[in-house]
Design a protein around this motif. Structure first.
Motif, mmCIF file in Angstrom:
data_model
loop_
_atom_site.group_PDB
_atom_site.id
_atom_site.type_symbol
_atom_site.label_atom_id
_atom_site.label_comp_id
_atom_site.label_asym_id
_atom_site.label_seq_id
_atom_site.Cartn_x
_atom_site.Cartn_y
_atom_site.Cartn_z
ATOM 1 N N SER A 16 0.823 -1.206 0.000
ATOM 2 C CA SER A 16 0.000 0.000 0.000
ATOM 3 C C SER A 16 0.860 1.260 0.000
ATOM 4 O O SER A 16 0.587 2.223 -0.722
ATOM 5 C CB SER A 16 -0.921 -0.016 1.225
ATOM 6 O OG SER A 16 -1.814 1.070 1.207
ATOM 7 N N ALA A 17 1.930 1.255 0.792
ATOM 8 C CA ALA A 17 2.819 2.415 0.842
ATOM 9 C C ALA A 17 3.551 2.601 -0.484
ATOM 10 O O ALA A 17 3.729 3.732 -0.956
ATOM 11 C CB ALA A 17 3.822 2.260 1.976
ATOM 12 N N ALA A 18 3.959 1.490 -1.111
ATOM 13 C CA ALA A 18 4.645 1.579 -2.404
ATOM 14 C C ALA A 18 3.712 2.133 -3.478
ATOM 15 O O ALA A 18 4.118 2.962 -4.303
ATOM 16 C CB ALA A 18 5.174 0.209 -2.813
ATOM 17 N N ALA A 19 2.464 1.689 -3.472
ATOM 18 C CA ALA A 19 1.487 2.193 -4.449
ATOM 19 C C ALA A 19 1.248 3.679 -4.258
ATOM 20 O O ALA A 19 1.120 4.442 -5.222
ATOM 21 C CB ALA A 19 0.182 1.412 -4.322
ATOM 22 N N THR A 20 1.206 4.106 -3.006
ATOM 23 C CA THR A 20 0.979 5.524 -2.710
ATOM 24 C C THR A 20 2.158 6.370 -3.178
ATOM 25 O O THR A 20 1.979 7.432 -3.796
ATOM 26 C CB THR A 20 0.753 5.720 -1.204
ATOM 27 O OG1 THR A 20 -0.331 4.886 -0.781
ATOM 28 C CG2 THR A 20 0.419 7.168 -0.882
ATOM 29 N N ALA A 21 3.372 5.909 -2.900
ATOM 30 C CA ALA A 21 4.561 6.651 -3.320
ATOM 31 C C ALA A 21 4.632 6.756 -4.842
ATOM 32 O O ALA A 21 5.002 7.800 -5.394
ATOM 33 C CB ALA A 21 5.814 5.992 -2.775
ATOM 34 N N ALA A 22 4.266 5.672 -5.531
ATOM 35 C CA ALA A 22 4.356 5.643 -6.992
ATOM 36 C C ALA A 22 3.371 6.605 -7.649
ATOM 37 O O ALA A 22 3.659 7.167 -8.717
ATOM 38 C CB ALA A 22 4.119 4.230 -7.508
#
Length: 336
Positions: A80-86
């Motif tokens: 979830s954090a990776a998707a948000t950063a991307a």
């Protein structure tokens, strides 16, 4: 991923353990990290505030030594954090990268508990995303985990150079950067000791103590470890034991107030270092007493490979210690 999904994964397991009283029987499972770091589950971006709360919950699970609960929920948080950063831009992307870095720091520390190679992957991602955030505190926090993996693989001198170089980039005169710099120096000291370099281990300890003396009341809430006199003393015990001079740690232990350490994981680590010190001095009874304190603080800690190896070594030493075999069986060091 919905907020309740991650938080539930981090808390439901703890409730089950509390209800059954079987925490000591649970092995530490990081299979999810080994499998999923290369293929994280699908997840949608989430609001920064939600991710921050989830990451704080994950860190609380780690510092409470609820490692199985953490392992089950961490892949979803990372995704979830990776998707948000991307998908974010500007300040939101900076914040998301800082949060993602801290989640990977926790993942690396969890993997290191079982000497899993997943620690390397998570540590590299932690530092990469921390640098992408451009924020000095997350970078400083992330630096520790690749250095720890270097040390564990035997590259102690490289770890020391990396830690001291990164520490020098952090301003010691401000509270938070000074505190993070202190934690890097403490880690450098232990890394140097692991490489049998006495001078390079004692010098960072001295500098860390100087920073702590200038700012004895460092802010609470550092993401990794606290920069306090108690923490510095704990590192000194580990350094002396690792250097082969455990007798120099005995006086430190006598003046150590472990209750000042704020989390079960850190208190368990303190008792672990004390157990190793007494074992190195040939005092099996005192070492076993310290191991029992580890179990009291954090039941899953005594099931780590390193702790089981220490328990086995005590069990097969010439000294017979009452209750040690039952402890070894209970913690999985030897078969029943």
């Amino acid at each position: 991923m919905r907020r309740r999904t991650v938080l539930g994964a981090l808390t439901v397991g703890a409730s089950a353990v509390a209800a059954t009283g079987t925490a000591a029987a649970l092995p530490i499972a990081v299979v999810n990290l080994d499998d999923m770091l290369f293929r994280l589950p699908s997840a949608a971006p989430a609001p920064i505030q939600v991710l921050a709360r989830q990451t704080a919950a994950a860190r609380r699970a780690f510092t409470a030594a609820r490692y199985n609960d953490l392992a089950s929920g961490l892949p979803g948080l990372l995704a979830s954090a990776a998707a948000t950063a991307a998908e974010s831009t500007g300040q939101a992307r900076q914040q998301a990268n800082a949060i993602l870095a801290r989640a990977y720091v926790t993942a690396s520390e969890l993997a290191a508990k079982t000497h899993s190679d997943a620690a390397w992957v998570a540590a590299d991602r932690a530092l990469t995303t921390a640098r992408a955030s451009g924020l000095p505190i997350p970078v400083g926090e992330a630096v520790r985990v690749p250095a720890i993996t270097m040390r564990r693989s035997g590259n102690c001198a490289s770890a020391v150079r990396f830690l001291t170089t990164e520490a020098a980039a952090l301003d010691p005169t401000t509270e938070r950067t000074g505190a993070v710099r202190t934690t890097l120096l403490l880690t450098a000291a232990y890394s140097a000791a692991a490489g049998s370099d006495r001078a390079s281990s004692l010098d960072p300890l001295g500098e860390a103590d100087e920073i702590i003396e200038r700012r004895p009341h460092t802010p609470n809430g550092l993401f990794t470890v606290e920069a306090t006199k108690t923490m510095s003393a704990l590192y000194r015990i580990g350094v002396h034991t690792t250097l082969g001079t455990p007798d120099e740690g005995v006086q430190i232990v006598q003046g150590l107030n472990i209750s000042l350490l704020t989390t079960p994981e850190r208190r368990a680590r303190a008792w672990t270092d004390i157990a190793r010190m007494w074992h190195a001095l040939g005092n099996s009874e005192q070492a076993f007493t310290a191991l029992r304190r580890v179990e009291e603080e954090a039941a899953q800690e005594v099931r780590r490979p390193a702790l089981r190896a220490l328990t086995t070594s005590l069990l097969y030493s010439p000294t017979r210690v009452t209750g040690l075999r039952d402890f070894a069986v209970r913690t999985g060091a030897v078969p029943a």
